[in-house]
Design an enzyme around this catalytic site. Structure first.
Site, PDB file in Angstrom:
ATOM      1  N   HIS A 252       1.259 -13.185 -54.566  1.00  0.00           N
ATOM      2  CA  HIS A 252       1.130 -14.249 -53.547  1.00  0.00           C
ATOM      3  C   HIS A 252       0.074 -14.088 -52.729  1.00  0.00           C
ATOM      4  O   HIS A 252      -0.482 -12.681 -52.384  1.00  0.00           O
ATOM      5  CB  HIS A 252       2.413 -14.310 -52.713  1.00  0.00           C
ATOM      6  CG  HIS A 252       2.654 -15.405 -51.712  1.00  0.00           C
ATOM      7  ND1 HIS A 252       1.795 -15.154 -50.372  1.00  0.00           N
ATOM      8  CD2 HIS A 252       3.089 -16.610 -51.628  1.00  0.00           C
ATOM      9  CE1 HIS A 252       1.972 -16.340 -49.842  1.00  0.00           C
ATOM     10  NE2 HIS A 252       2.911 -17.026 -50.543  1.00  0.00           N
ATOM     11  N   ARG A 307      -0.336 -19.207 -55.474  1.00  0.00           N
ATOM     12  CA  ARG A 307       0.446 -18.338 -56.476  1.00  0.00           C
ATOM     13  C   ARG A 307       0.117 -19.115 -57.715  1.00  0.00           C
ATOM     14  O   ARG A 307      -0.449 -20.213 -57.958  1.00  0.00           O
ATOM     15  CB  ARG A 307       1.987 -18.370 -56.345  1.00  0.00           C
ATOM     16  CG  ARG A 307       2.474 -17.801 -55.351  1.00  0.00           C
ATOM     17  CD  ARG A 307       4.025 -17.708 -55.007  1.00  0.00           C
ATOM     18  NE  ARG A 307       4.306 -18.980 -54.299  1.00  0.00           N
ATOM     19  CZ  ARG A 307       5.547 -19.412 -54.113  1.00  0.00           C
ATOM     20  NH1 ARG A 307       6.536 -18.801 -54.925  1.00  0.00           N
ATOM     21  NH2 ARG A 307       5.742 -20.488 -53.647  1.00  0.00           N
ATOM     22  N   LYS A 310       0.886 -23.083 -58.858  1.00  0.00           N
ATOM     23  CA  LYS A 310       1.198 -23.884 -57.653  1.00  0.00           C
ATOM     24  C   LYS A 310       0.061 -24.769 -57.149  1.00  0.00           C
ATOM     25  O   LYS A 310      -1.171 -24.518 -57.843  1.00  0.00           O
ATOM     26  CB  LYS A 310       1.404 -22.752 -56.666  1.00  0.00           C
ATOM     27  CG  LYS A 310       2.646 -21.966 -56.717  1.00  0.00           C
ATOM     28  CD  LYS A 310       4.007 -22.830 -56.703  1.00  0.00           C
ATOM     29  CE  LYS A 310       5.254 -21.982 -56.791  1.00  0.00           C
ATOM     30  NZ  LYS A 310       6.296 -22.966 -56.874  1.00  0.00           N
ATOM     31  N   ASP A 313      -3.811 -25.363 -51.313  1.00  0.00           N
ATOM     32  CA  ASP A 313      -3.444 -25.523 -50.101  1.00  0.00           C
ATOM     33  C   ASP A 313      -4.611 -24.890 -48.916  1.00  0.00           C
ATOM     34  O   ASP A 313      -4.985 -23.874 -49.496  1.00  0.00           O
ATOM     35  CB  ASP A 313      -2.209 -24.597 -49.801  1.00  0.00           C
ATOM     36  CG  ASP A 313      -1.605 -24.601 -48.362  1.00  0.00           C
ATOM     37  OD1 ASP A 313      -2.462 -24.779 -47.368  1.00  0.00           O
ATOM     38  OD2 ASP A 313      -0.286 -24.458 -48.220  1.00  0.00           O
ATOM     39  N   CYS A 315      -4.668 -23.253 -46.284  1.00  0.00           N
ATOM     40  CA  CYS A 315      -4.638 -21.836 -45.849  1.00  0.00           C
ATOM     41  C   CYS A 315      -5.227 -20.830 -46.646  1.00  0.00           C
ATOM     42  O   CYS A 315      -5.565 -19.954 -46.121  1.00  0.00           O
ATOM     43  CB  CYS A 315      -3.099 -21.809 -45.445  1.00  0.00           C
ATOM     44  SG  CYS A 315      -2.065 -21.033 -46.428  1.00  0.00           S
ATOM     45  N   TYR A 316      -4.952 -21.161 -47.999  1.00  0.00           N
ATOM     46  CA  TYR A 316      -5.456 -20.093 -49.185  1.00  0.00           C
ATOM     47  C   TYR A 316      -6.971 -19.911 -48.893  1.00  0.00           C
ATOM     48  O   TYR A 316      -7.514 -19.095 -49.429  1.00  0.00           O
ATOM     49  CB  TYR A 316      -4.641 -20.220 -50.267  1.00  0.00           C
ATOM     50  CG  TYR A 316      -3.212 -20.006 -50.142  1.00  0.00           C
ATOM     51  CD1 TYR A 316      -2.630 -18.575 -49.825  1.00  0.00           C
ATOM     52  CD2 TYR A 316      -2.378 -21.078 -50.450  1.00  0.00           C
ATOM     53  CE1 TYR A 316      -1.574 -18.591 -49.664  1.00  0.00           C
ATOM     54  CE2 TYR A 316      -0.914 -20.802 -50.397  1.00  0.00           C
ATOM     55  CZ  TYR A 316      -0.457 -19.804 -49.898  1.00  0.00           C
ATOM     56  OH  TYR A 316       1.013 -19.606 -50.058  1.00  0.00           O
ATOM     57  N   ASP A 393      -3.059 -28.641 -44.984  1.00  0.00           N
ATOM     58  CA  ASP A 393      -2.910 -28.117 -46.242  1.00  0.00           C
ATOM     59  C   ASP A 393      -3.693 -28.733 -47.282  1.00  0.00           C
ATOM     60  O   ASP A 393      -4.247 -28.328 -47.844  1.00  0.00           O
ATOM     61  CB  ASP A 393      -1.253 -28.084 -46.449  1.00  0.00           C
ATOM     62  CG  ASP A 393      -0.980 -28.077 -47.725  1.00  0.00           C
ATOM     63  OD1 ASP A 393      -1.708 -27.867 -48.941  1.00  0.00           O
ATOM     64  OD2 ASP A 393       0.225 -27.717 -48.348  1.00  0.00           O
ATOM     65  N   ASP A 400      -1.694 -29.158 -38.567  1.00  0.00           N
ATOM     66  CA  ASP A 400      -1.009 -28.130 -37.590  1.00  0.00           C
ATOM     67  C   ASP A 400      -1.877 -27.024 -37.245  1.00  0.00           C
ATOM     68  O   ASP A 400      -3.118 -26.910 -37.813  1.00  0.00           O
ATOM     69  CB  ASP A 400       0.396 -27.555 -38.204  1.00  0.00           C
ATOM     70  CG  ASP A 400       0.177 -26.764 -39.470  1.00  0.00           C
ATOM     71  OD1 ASP A 400      -0.687 -25.783 -39.362  1.00  0.00           O
ATOM     72  OD2 ASP A 400       0.350 -27.480 -40.536  1.00  0.00           O
ATOM     73  N   HIS A 403      -2.740 -24.266 -39.985  1.00  0.00           N
ATOM     74  CA  HIS A 403      -3.745 -24.502 -40.997  1.00  0.00           C
ATOM     75  C   HIS A 403      -5.115 -24.812 -40.312  1.00  0.00           C
ATOM     76  O   HIS A 403      -5.868 -24.606 -41.088  1.00  0.00           O
ATOM     77  CB  HIS A 403      -3.218 -25.936 -41.819  1.00  0.00           C
ATOM     78  CG  HIS A 403      -2.045 -25.482 -42.640  1.00  0.00           C
ATOM     79  ND1 HIS A 403      -0.976 -25.621 -42.620  1.00  0.00           N
ATOM     80  CD2 HIS A 403      -2.221 -25.276 -44.137  1.00  0.00           C
ATOM     81  CE1 HIS A 403      -0.081 -25.436 -43.644  1.00  0.00           C
ATOM     82  NE2 HIS A 403      -0.893 -25.037 -44.682  1.00  0.00           N
TER      83      HIS A 403
END
Length: 511
Positions: A252, A307, A310, A313, A315-316, A393, A400, A403
């Site tokens: 992850h 991941r 998936k 996003d 944040c990654y 995201d 938010d 993020h």
């Protein structure tokens, strides 16, 4: 009009193939890609405007949350109050926004109200102490606080934090994130950052921790949150030497960043271990492969996923995109790892830019990026920004503060090249004086005295050895959208600005 739409569709990237076997996963993947592709700039767009970072709008989004409070949907974050503050304060720091004195003091007072009398910081006044909120609290104080009365730093109870950390230590080298809670590599990362910044890192605290971190690497190459130790049935509580310690769960992005950053923070300790003592290791090739594969394709605009199989996003952008910078400290990528025949480190990238031949027929590779930083910037600027302010995201999700920070941190990592300077580390280590005693008596045993003194010196030099590539810093060619989009550089380990990292560490070590 129809012809224009047909032409546009023909030039767009192709969606991820599903081999004529649609599944719920492939359906959602295609829906996401179709939405993302709608955010590509049209042919009538100006050259610069589609890629503008709307700093003013994002600042207003953050100010609303800081001053007016959070929307009711944030009620689930009641046990994460220091995190909410950290996310806002560090997002401000990324954009170069300075807090006014009143709000700075409000932030300091709020964080100190979360300090637990038995050590560490809790998620809110009166709540239980937790490793993750201890990290968020200390980092928030690094930003808003300062030395002296009312500055917050002098009020940090370092001895109590250290005792709290020790009380969470497990026999396999791991740590619970809180009393009566679970083991998680994210908690270990938070503990190591705080212990390093506050000068409370000791051999006793981290004995066995490198072995635990290494055991969390999965077959994919990334890291999971924990591993399962094998205990000696004849000696309860004793780990069987050489026994399997399988990783629990899948690789992850968040776990991998925290495990990798922890591994880098543990290097001073690992290097100081006796030569005869076996040293744990991780598979860097498998890790690099997994990290690279987490970057999305052209139809995903180059964003990162956390991941395998998936969705991308924002944040990654930090949790995975930011991990590439950490690899340089382990000898992977970067000009600092380009060695000549004599073994000397290449310090001047200017020479590399001139096409300098190092020796032995090897050329310095100036374009040494391990991921596509331009594509990541485009994802964040085109799809990550919400029209009303804040980052997200992915569309059509709402923004938010979580993020907003990690999108900005990822954007900063893509804009800057921050590397561990061997020359700077050497200077910091040589400038260390043996008379620099620790301010807080942690009760280190006499057996560990010499190792502890060496660990303090090397940990301090390592955390502050990170420096910005001067050549890249003087140019805006690599910044998508131009110089107006430039953010402050972020420390690859702490996710604080370089200035805030250095300020707190120098104060804590008495330098």
């Amino acid at each position: 009009m129809a012809a224009e739409e047909e032409k546009k569709t023909a030039t767009q990237p192709k969606l991820t193939p599903f081999d004529n076997y649609p599944t719920p996963t492939s359906d959602v993947q295609h829906e996401t890609e179709e939405i993302l592709l709608q955010h590509l700039p049209g042919s009538d767009a100006t050259a610069q405007s589609p890629f503008a970072l709307h700093k003013q709008v994002h600042m207003q989004f953050l100010v609303r949350h800081l001053i007016k409070g959070f929307h009711v949907r944030y009620i689930s974050q009641d046990a994460s109050q220091p995190w909410l503050l950290f996310w806002i304060l560090q997002a401000f720091s990324c954009m170069g926004v300075v807090l006014d004195p009143d709000n700075r003091q409000r932030a300091i007072d709020k964080i100190l109200a979360c300090q637990h009398p038995a050590g560490g910081f809790s998620g809110g006044p009166g709540q239980a102490a937790h490793l993750l909120t201890t990290y968020a609290s200390v980092c928030a104080l690094a930003i808003a606080g300062k030395p002296g009365k009312g500055g917050g730093w002098e009020d940090i109870d370092r001895k109590a934090i250290y005792n709290f950390f020790l009380s969470l230590k497990q026999k396999d080298g791991s740590f619970l994130v809180a009393h009566h809670s679970e083991v998680d590599v994210r908690g270990i990362y938070c503990l190591l950052v705080v212990a390093t910044l506050l000068d409370i890192l000791t051999p006793e605290l981290i004995e066995g921790t490198p072995e635990f971190i290494a055991s969390c690497q999965t077959y994919e190459g990334g890291f999971s949150n924990a591993s399962l130790p094998s205990y000696d049935p004849h000696h309860p509580g004793k780990i069987l030497e050489g026994s399997p310690r399988p990783a629990l769960g899948e690789a992850h992005g968040g776990y991998t960043f925290c495990a990798l950053a922890s591994w880098v923070l543990l290097q001073p300790y690992i290097k100081l271990l006796p030569p005869e003592q076996p040293k744990p290791s991780i598979d860097l090739k498998a890790l690099l492969r997994w990290l690279v594969l987490m970057q999305g394709t052209e139809s995903e605009l180059g964003g990162f996923k956390g991941r395998t199989n998936k969705l991308v996003d924002g944040c990654y952008s930090w949790w995975v995109g930011g991990a590439f910078g950490l690899l340089e400290a382990l000898g992977v990528g970067g000009l600092e790892n380009a060695k000549s025949v004599s073994g000397e480190v290449v310090d001047q990238e200017e020479e590399a830019l001139k096409g300098l031949k190092i020796g032995g027929g090897d050329w310095v590779d100036v374009d040494d990026e391990l991921f596509n930083s331009k594509a990541l910037q485009e994802y964040l600027l085109l799809a990550g920004q919400a029209p009303g302010g804040g980052l997200r995201d992915k569309p059509p999700k709402n923004p938010d503060v979580y993020h907003t920070l990690y999108c900005l941190s990822g954007l900063s990592a893509a804009q800057h090249h921050i590397f561990p300077s061997t020359s700077k580390c050497k200077k910091l280590s040589e400038a260390w004086t043996p008379f620099n005693e620790r301010k807080t008596d942690l009760g280190v045993s006499s057996e560990d005295k010499d190792l502890n003194a060496a660990l303090r010196r090397e940990a301090y030099a390592a955390i502050l050895s990170w420096d910005e590539d001067a050549v890249r810093a003087s140019s805006y060619a690599h910044i998508v959208g131009g110089k107006e989009n430039r953010l402050n550089a972020t420390h690859p380990i702490t996710n604080l600005t370089m200035t805030h990292t250095e300020g707190l560490a120098k104060w804590a070590y008495g330098l």
